[in-house]
Design an enzyme around this catalytic site. Structure first.
Site, PDB file in Angstrom:
ATOM      1  CG  HIS A 199      -0.775   3.809   4.621  1.00 53.54           C
ATOM      2  ND1 HIS A 199      -2.039   3.391   5.006  1.00 53.54           N
ATOM      3  CD2 HIS A 199      -0.206   2.768   3.986  1.00 53.54           C
ATOM      4  CE1 HIS A 199      -2.223   2.151   4.596  1.00 53.54           C
ATOM      5  NE2 HIS A 199      -1.130   1.747   3.981  1.00 53.54           N
TER       6      HIS A 199
ATOM      7  CG  ASP B  78      -3.794   5.582   6.853  1.00 53.96           C
ATOM      8  OD1 ASP B  78      -2.625   5.313   7.231  1.00 53.96           O
ATOM      9  OD2 ASP B  78      -4.297   5.061   5.844  1.00 53.96           O
TER      10      ASP B  78
ATOM     11  CB  SER C  78      -0.955   0.014   1.200  1.00 58.45           C
ATOM     12  OG  SER C  78      -0.238  -0.155   2.406  1.00 58.45           O
TER      13      SER C  78
END
Length: 373
Positions: A340, A337, A41
């Site tokens: 990340h 978040d 991600s």
């Protein structure tokens, strides 16, 4: 003066000098013909938006993408704007990361992009191991197989010689491992078990075997410039800190990450001589992030333990959704978040990989890798 204070001062100096010596705004000079991206991600730019299933992690709703230049909309990047892959691409002379494989396939633009910009195969939630969050992502081994099929299509359109030359000069970016560590640690916790050295050694062995196979396969497919971002101090992300009553980092998880990074460094040093003509660079995300967390103010951050987008304590007790709490100054937060980095964090990291102190990359910098013959 402490070790991390020195490291942070060196990083700040490199950022200032890099800004002075850099190209003019809007000026892009390509250092490589294309860029191919593999990982999780931190690099995904939209592949997971095209995967089916309720368990698939997606960044396809606000407030993801709120600061993305040109749109301010979610695209699949787990960031408030650009991510690591975008900044690497910009440092190589592209406007942003190449588009996601599944986006290109859906719009019948795979081959035009593959030969002019590259392709991103990265998938959120994926790991070095196929078993990591199985069924909810494109695992690293499958990403390599998708590149193999892309190359076959390119050869049919361009001819083998042109494709081989293009791939040999292109930049291959890899970043994976964090999800494997999270899954391993969670598994141990569910068993109410403390991982033994035997457990950890076996775990590292599986990861290194698969990573070695990935790099070797990419080499066989023509890759000669391989850039790897190692695993950062995952024990310090807000989603882990919130599990501690005092909000402290998880030393156990950080030691697991540091041990893997050391083993990965040794693996590449042993593997590279067996792959003639391959140049590589390992970016030390672990060391750089620790330096930033030790002295965030020096880099312009006011928060280094909380999520900008989330809810509850440390912003890490709820997901980043349209109903989440959003911090007022997103450039002041290390984390976007609960897991990340923010757009600015990613920008600072990539700047260090290209222009920063040499101890943030080994054996050469990303810039040196890009220009290697």
């Amino acid at each position: 003066m402490g070790r991390y204070e020195l490291a942070t001062k060196a990083l700040v100096l490199s950022l200032v000098l890099g800004a002075v010596a850099g190209t003019r705004p809007g000026e892009l000079v390509r250092k490589v013909p294309a860029m191919y991206v593999f990982g999780d991600s931190t690099l995904d730019v939209g592949n997971n938006n095209y995967l089916q299933g309720e368990g698939v992690p997606r960044a396809n709703k606000p407030f993801y993408g709120i600061d993305l230049p040109g749109s301010g909309k979610p695209t699949g990047r787990f960031s408030n704007g650009y991510n690591t892959a975008d900044f690497v691409a910009q440092s190589l002379g592209f406007h942003k990361s190449p588009l996601a494989y599944l986006v290109l396939k859906a719009h019948d633009k795979l081959i035009p992009s593959a030969k002019s910009r590259g392709v991103s195969y990265a998938s959120a939630g994926s790991g070095i191991l196929d078993s990591t969050h199985a069924g909810n992502n494109i695992p690293l081994s499958q990403q390599v197989r998708l590149f193999e099929s892309t190359k076959a299509e390119m050869k049919a359109k361009m001819g083998p010689n042109a494709v081989s030359y293009l791939i040999s000069k292109s930049f291959f970016l890899l970043g994976a491992g964090s999800n494997d560590l999270f899954v391993f640690a969670t598994s141990m916790a569910k068993q109410n078990k403390t991982a033994t050295q035997t457990d950890v050694t076996a775990f590292y062995g599986s990861l290194l075997s698969n990573y070695s196979a990935t790099i070797t396969e990419l080499y066989k497919l023509g890759a000669r410039k391989v850039a790897i971002v190692n695993v950062g101090p995952v024990g310090c992300v807000p989603g882990v800190r919130v599990l501690d009553p005092t909000g402290a980092c998880s030393d156990g998880l950080n030691k697991l990450a540091a041990g893997f990074d050391a083993a990965l460094k040794s693996l590449l040093a042993e593997l590279a001589p067996k792959l003639p003509g391959m140049a590589y660079s390992i970016a030390d995300s672990f060391r750089l992030t620790q330096a930033a967390l030790a002295n965030p103010v020096a880099l312009g951050f006011s928060s280094s333990d909380s999520a900008c987008c989330g809810s509850g304590r440390l912003g890490a007790q709820g997901d980043c959704t349209p109903a989440a709490t959003l911090c007022p100054d997103r450039d002041r937060f290390v984390f976007w978040d609960s897991v990340h980095p923010s757009q600015r964090s990613a920008m600072i990291a990539v700047k260090a990989y290209f222009d920063g102190p040499t101890h943030y990359t080994t054996p050469i910098t990303f810039k040196q890798l890009a220009t290697a013959s």
